[in-house]
Design a protein around this motif. Structure first.
Motif, PDB file in Angstrom:
ATOM      1  N   ASP A  18      -9.907   2.823   3.948  1.00  0.00           N
ATOM      2  CA  ASP A  18     -11.076   3.032   3.094  1.00  0.00           C
ATOM      3  C   ASP A  18     -10.590   3.054   1.638  1.00  0.00           C
ATOM      4  N   PRO A  19     -11.083   2.131   0.804  1.00  0.00           N
ATOM      5  CA  PRO A  19     -10.540   2.033  -0.562  1.00  0.00           C
ATOM      6  C   PRO A  19     -10.688   3.324  -1.357  1.00  0.00           C
ATOM      7  N   GLU A  20     -11.850   3.955  -1.257  1.00  0.00           N
ATOM      8  CA  GLU A  20     -12.060   5.177  -2.051  1.00  0.00           C
ATOM      9  C   GLU A  20     -11.119   6.292  -1.603  1.00  0.00           C
ATOM     10  N   ARG A  21     -10.963   6.430  -0.300  1.00  0.00           N
ATOM     11  CA  ARG A  21     -10.092   7.484   0.191  1.00  0.00           C
ATOM     12  C   ARG A  21      -8.640   7.183  -0.194  1.00  0.00           C
ATOM     13  N   TYR A  22      -8.269   5.895  -0.098  1.00  0.00           N
ATOM     14  CA  TYR A  22      -6.902   5.525  -0.462  1.00  0.00           C
ATOM     15  C   TYR A  22      -6.629   5.882  -1.932  1.00  0.00           C
ATOM     16  N   ILE A  23      -7.586   5.580  -2.791  1.00  0.00           N
ATOM     17  CA  ILE A  23      -7.412   5.843  -4.218  1.00  0.00           C
ATOM     18  C   ILE A  23      -7.347   7.351  -4.456  1.00  0.00           C
ATOM     19  N   ARG A  24      -8.193   8.094  -3.763  1.00  0.00           N
ATOM     20  CA  ARG A  24      -8.189   9.556  -3.908  1.00  0.00           C
ATOM     21  C   ARG A  24      -6.849  10.137  -3.450  1.00  0.00           C
ATOM     22  N   ASP A  25      -6.358   9.638  -2.312  1.00  0.00           N
ATOM     23  CA  ASP A  25      -5.128  10.221  -1.735  1.00  0.00           C
ATOM     24  C   ASP A  25      -3.867   9.802  -2.501  1.00  0.00           C
ATOM     25  N   ASN A  26      -3.920   8.681  -3.169  1.00  0.00           N
ATOM     26  CA  ASN A  26      -2.694   8.145  -3.793  1.00  0.00           C
ATOM     27  C   ASN A  26      -2.724   8.138  -5.308  1.00  0.00           C
ATOM     28  N   GLY A  27      -3.853   8.497  -5.895  1.00  0.00           N
ATOM     29  CA  GLY A  27      -3.961   8.420  -7.351  1.00  0.00           C
ATOM     30  C   GLY A  27      -3.312   9.604  -8.058  1.00  0.00           C
ATOM     31  N   ASP A  78      -9.771  -0.257 -10.382  1.00  0.00           N
ATOM     32  CA  ASP A  78     -10.455  -1.481  -9.935  1.00  0.00           C
ATOM     33  C   ASP A  78      -9.494  -2.418  -9.205  1.00  0.00           C
ATOM     34  N   GLU A  79      -8.278  -2.561  -9.740  1.00  0.00           N
ATOM     35  CA  GLU A  79      -7.312  -3.468  -9.108  1.00  0.00           C
ATOM     36  C   GLU A  79      -6.946  -2.988  -7.708  1.00  0.00           C
ATOM     37  N   THR A  80      -6.801  -1.678  -7.555  1.00  0.00           N
ATOM     38  CA  THR A  80      -6.435  -1.131  -6.248  1.00  0.00           C
ATOM     39  C   THR A  80      -7.601  -1.250  -5.276  1.00  0.00           C
ATOM     40  N   ASP A  81      -8.788  -0.955  -5.762  1.00  0.00           N
ATOM     41  CA  ASP A  81      -9.980  -1.091  -4.921  1.00  0.00           C
ATOM     42  C   ASP A  81     -10.096  -2.533  -4.405  1.00  0.00           C
ATOM     43  N   LEU A 117      -1.519   2.974  -9.404  1.00  0.00           N
ATOM     44  CA  LEU A 117      -2.661   3.884  -9.596  1.00  0.00           C
ATOM     45  C   LEU A 117      -2.368   4.946 -10.655  1.00  0.00           C
ATOM     46  N   ARG A 118      -1.120   5.401 -10.710  1.00  0.00           N
ATOM     47  CA  ARG A 118      -0.785   6.492 -11.626  1.00  0.00           C
ATOM     48  C   ARG A 118      -0.539   6.015 -13.042  1.00  0.00           C
ATOM     49  N   ARG A 119      -0.332   4.706 -13.257  1.00  0.00           N
ATOM     50  CA  ARG A 119       0.019   4.298 -14.626  1.00  0.00           C
ATOM     51  C   ARG A 119      -0.678   3.033 -15.114  1.00  0.00           C
ATOM     52  N   GLY A 120      -1.370   2.297 -14.252  1.00  0.00           N
ATOM     53  CA  GLY A 120      -1.970   1.034 -14.684  1.00  0.00           C
ATOM     54  C   GLY A 120      -3.164   1.229 -15.606  1.00  0.00           C
ATOM     55  N   ASP A 121      -3.443   0.192 -16.420  1.00  0.00           N
ATOM     56  CA  ASP A 121      -4.577   0.264 -17.345  1.00  0.00           C
ATOM     57  C   ASP A 121      -5.913   0.070 -16.623  1.00  0.00           C
ATOM     58  N   GLU A 158       0.826  -1.214   0.000  1.00  0.00           N
ATOM     59  CA  GLU A 158       0.000   0.000   0.000  1.00  0.00           C
ATOM     60  C   GLU A 158       0.861   1.266   0.000  1.00  0.00           C
ATOM     61  N   ARG A 159       2.017   1.213   0.625  1.00  0.00           N
ATOM     62  CA  ARG A 159       2.876   2.403   0.668  1.00  0.00           C
ATOM     63  C   ARG A 159       3.739   2.534  -0.588  1.00  0.00           C
ATOM     64  N   ILE A 160       4.205   1.405  -1.121  1.00  0.00           N
ATOM     65  CA  ILE A 160       5.273   1.468  -2.113  1.00  0.00           C
ATOM     66  C   ILE A 160       4.798   1.159  -3.529  1.00  0.00           C
TER      67      ILE A 160
END
Ligand SMILES: [Fe+2]
Ligand SMILES: [Fe+2]
Length: 165
Positions: free
Chosen positions: A156-165, A66-69, A58-62, A50-52
Motif C-alpha cells: 500500500d503506497p500510503e502505508r509504505y510512505i508512512r512507515d518509511n518516511g 510523489d516519486e515514491t507513491d 523519502l527522507r531527503r528527496g525534493d 523498496e528496502r534499500i
C-alpha cells in the motif's frame, strides 16, 4: 566505488534486453528460458529498491512523496502482471498479454524512475551514502540467490510512505 544508482541502471538495462530477447524467443522452451529469470529479476529489483533506496529518498528527496507513491504503484502493477503471466501456459495468448502488460508498465516505470526519483536521489544523497547503499544492494542480491527467502507482495503506497518516511 559502486554507486547504487549505477547498479539500478545496470538492472534496468538488463530488463530492456530481456524483453527484447523475448521478441526472438520462437518456442515455449526459449520463451520460458528468457521470461522466468527476467520475471524473477524484476521482482527482486523492486524489492531491493523498496528496502534499500526509497526509504532514503523519502527522507531527503525534493519530490520524494510523489516519486515514491508512483514507484510503489508501478511496482505493484508490474508484480500483478508477472503474477497474471504465472497463471497461464507460457506462450499462450493470455501469457503474452500479461507479459506485454509487464513490459509496458516496466518501460513506463523505468523512464519515470530514471528521470524523476534517481535524479532527485543523486541531488540529495552524498557519495558515501550512495556507496554504502551500493554495498547493501549487492549484499541483498547475494543473500537472496534466485529470490530465496523473499516474498513479492503488493504494498500500500500510503502505508509504505508512512512507515518509511
Ligand atoms: Fe528500478
Ligand atoms: Fe522501481
Amino acid at each position: 566505488m559502486d554507486d547504487v544508482t549505477a547498479l539500478i541502471l545496470d538492472d534496468h538495462a538488463a530488463f530492456r534486453r530481456g524483453f527484447a530477447r523475448l521478441d526472438d524467443a520462437r518456442d515455449v522452451a526459449a520463451q520460458r528460458a528468457v521470461w522466468e529469470p527476467l520475471a524473477l529479476h524484476l521482482e527482486i529489483h523492486a524489492e531491493a529498491e523498496e528496502r534499500i533506496v526509497y526509504p532514503h529518498l523519502l527522507r531527503r528527496g525534493d519530490h520524494a512523496h510523489d516519486e515514491t507513491d508512483d514507484a510503489i504503484r508501478d511496482h505493484n502493477k508490474i508484480r500483478d502482471a508477472i503474477a497474471e503471466a504465472g497463471r497461464h501456459d507460457v506462450g499462450s495468448d493470455a501469457w503474452w498479454k500479461a507479459v506485454w502488460e509487464a513490459r509496458k508498465e516496466n518501460s513506463e516505470h523505468l523512464t519515470e524512475e530514471e528521470d524523476g526519483a534517481l535524479p532527485d536521489f543523486r541531488r540529495n544523497a552524498d557519495r558515501d551514502l550512495r556507496a554504502d547503499l551500493a554495498q547493501q544492494w549487492l549484499r541483498f542480491y547475494g543473500e537472496h540467490p534466485s529470490g530465496r527467502g523473499l516474498t513479492f507482495l503488493d504494498k500500500d503506497p500510503e502505508r509504505y510512505i508512512r512507515d518509511n518516511g
